[in-house]
Design an enzyme around this catalytic site. Structure first.
Site, PDB file in Angstrom:
ATOM      1  N   ASP A  56     -11.190   2.639   4.509  1.00  0.00           N
ATOM      2  CA  ASP A  56     -11.512   1.231   4.283  1.00  0.00           C
ATOM      3  C   ASP A  56     -13.021   1.049   4.121  1.00  0.00           C
ATOM      4  O   ASP A  56     -13.474  -0.003   3.663  1.00  0.00           O
ATOM      5  CB  ASP A  56     -11.040   0.371   5.471  1.00  0.00           C
ATOM      6  CG  ASP A  56      -9.782  -0.430   5.139  1.00  0.00           C
ATOM      7  OD1 ASP A  56      -9.493  -0.604   3.938  1.00  0.00           O
ATOM      8  OD2 ASP A  56      -9.105  -0.878   6.075  1.00  0.00           O
TER       9      ASP A  56
ATOM     10  N   GLN B  66      -4.533  -1.715   9.847  1.00  0.00           N
ATOM     11  CA  GLN B  66      -4.347  -3.007   9.179  1.00  0.00           C
ATOM     12  C   GLN B  66      -4.910  -4.127  10.060  1.00  0.00           C
ATOM     13  O   GLN B  66      -4.544  -4.246  11.227  1.00  0.00           O
ATOM     14  CB  GLN B  66      -2.860  -3.234   8.881  1.00  0.00           C
ATOM     15  CG  GLN B  66      -2.578  -4.491   8.089  1.00  0.00           C
ATOM     16  CD  GLN B  66      -3.181  -4.473   6.680  1.00  0.00           C
ATOM     17  OE1 GLN B  66      -3.120  -3.473   5.983  1.00  0.00           O
ATOM     18  NE2 GLN B  66      -3.775  -5.580   6.267  1.00  0.00           N
TER      19      GLN B  66
ATOM     20  N   LYS C 201       0.843  -1.205   0.000  1.00  0.00           N
ATOM     21  CA  LYS C 201       0.000   0.000   0.000  1.00  0.00           C
ATOM     22  C   LYS C 201       0.874   1.249   0.000  1.00  0.00           C
ATOM     23  O   LYS C 201       0.653   2.183  -0.781  1.00  0.00           O
ATOM     24  CB  LYS C 201      -0.931  -0.010   1.226  1.00  0.00           C
ATOM     25  CG  LYS C 201      -2.030  -1.061   1.108  1.00  0.00           C
ATOM     26  CD  LYS C 201      -2.773  -1.291   2.415  1.00  0.00           C
ATOM     27  CE  LYS C 201      -3.733  -2.482   2.258  1.00  0.00           C
ATOM     28  NZ  LYS C 201      -4.344  -2.917   3.512  1.00  0.00           N
TER      29      LYS C 201
END
Ligand code: NDP
Length: 315
Positions: A149, A126, A81
């Protein structure tokens, strides 16, 4: 497409079907049986390029990534990422919290600081988190307009209400719709079957397909005769987390098959939830690797840029 219309309102012009015509310099994307490979690497590159152009004119978009586990796979995902952000000319910062020292309250406090920091436009925690830390509590502590997200209740609600131009959408399912759109796959009026009902993939995937006017069936581990249900699909999205669960017997001739699953086999290779033999019957298939995975990262860039831009415009 509804999703492309809402993105257009935010300044992202994504032309439907732009990848359906094969450029002469690219290898033939069809197998001998005529199954088209829906190449997520090419589609993701297209989205990343779009983000790289937009960030030059719109100004900075910064992602803060919190890594609070020792899981080696998580570290690899985070590195991918961060690299993608750099390549697109976007900035990111990695905040590492050693798994043994992390507490729920310390993570919430860290997120509150990032929520209040005007130079941070997106926050990503994460997953998975270490045992004993509530994933829900951590996700819900992220400000909705920085929840890139798209997992927090506010954005989930907007998605299911169909208010797509207000929502930050979960990267994997949104990436699937963008991939299909770039390849000109029609969803309107089609029967879509989604195998899997997780909050991260299956449920938002079903919601997005519904907003594209597909007739949607959701299957899961308690669905009787999964094969029969899948064989009714014009568009079959498999997110079951079971290696090669779906084979050619599950697929209607000419159907579009999207394989979200990703697994490492004992011999170190990658495979999906779909057996490669479906290329004998499917009209199109996303490969593993190189299908949905690259789209997930590309959509994270786009979400962060959108979050920055929406804030700039006071929306
Ligand atoms: P989960 O394990 O959270 O959910 C799996 C879903 O599949 C559940 O709803 C489960 O049903 C259903 N299921 C499991 N077995 C069967 C079966 N035999 N028949 C029918 N349905 C079944 O997984 P995720 O949704 O998080 O992920 C799915 C896959 O996608 C994984 O392989 C994951 O690694 C991959 N993934 C890939 C991403 C990418 O970027 N490429 C991103 C995210 C995930 P029930 O609810 O009844 O238990």
């Amino acid at each position: 497409m509804r999703l492309f219309d809402s993105m257009r309102q935010d300044g992202f012009e994504i032309p439907t079907g732009i990848l359906s015509a094969k450029p002469s310099h690219e290898p033939d994307q069809k197998t001998a049986s005529g199954c088209l490979s829906l190449d997520g690497r090419i589609a993701a590159q297209w989205v990343r390029q779009l983000c790289a152009e937009k960030v030059k004119s719109w100004g900075p978009a910064h992602l803060a990534v919190i890594l609070a586990s020792d899981d080696p796979a998580s570290r690899i995902y985070v590195n991918h990422k961060i690299k993608a952000f750099k390549e697109a000319g976007m900035s990111s910062s990695l905040i590492e919290v050693p798994a043994g020292m992390v507490s729920e309250s310390a993570l919430v406090e860290l997120i509150c600081q990032l929520n209040d920091d005007p130079s941070v436009h997106g926050i990503l925690v994460q997953l998975p988190l270490p045992h004993g830390i509530s994933q829900t509590k951590i996700i819900e502590s992220i400000r909705p307009d920085k929840d890139v997200d798209g997992f927090a209740n506010h954005n989930v609600g907007l998605l299911h209400q169909g208010r797509l131009s207000r929502a930050l959408l979960p990267c994997t399912p949104a990436g699937v719709v963008v991939l299909l759109g770039l390849y000109g796959v029609t969803l309107h009026g089609k029967h879509a079957v989604v195998v899997g009902r997780s909050a991260i993939v299956g449920k938002p995937m079903s919601g997005l397909l519904l907003h594209e006017d597909a007739t949607v069936t959701i299957a899961h581990s308690k669905t009787p005769d999964l094969k029969k249900v899948c064989r009714e699909a014009d568009v079959l999205v498999v997110a079951a987390g079971k290696p090669e669960l779906v084979n050619r017997d599950f697929v209607k001739s000419g159907a579009v098959v999207v394989d979200v699953g990703i697994h490492r086999t004992p011999d170190g290779k990658l495979c999906g939830d779909v057996h490669p033999d479906v290329t004998g019957v499917a009209g199109a298939l996303t490969p593993v690797p190189g299908g949905v995975g690259p789209m997930t990262i590309a959509m994270l860039l786009l979400n962060t840029l959108r979050a920055a831009h929406l804030r700039q415009r006071g929306r």
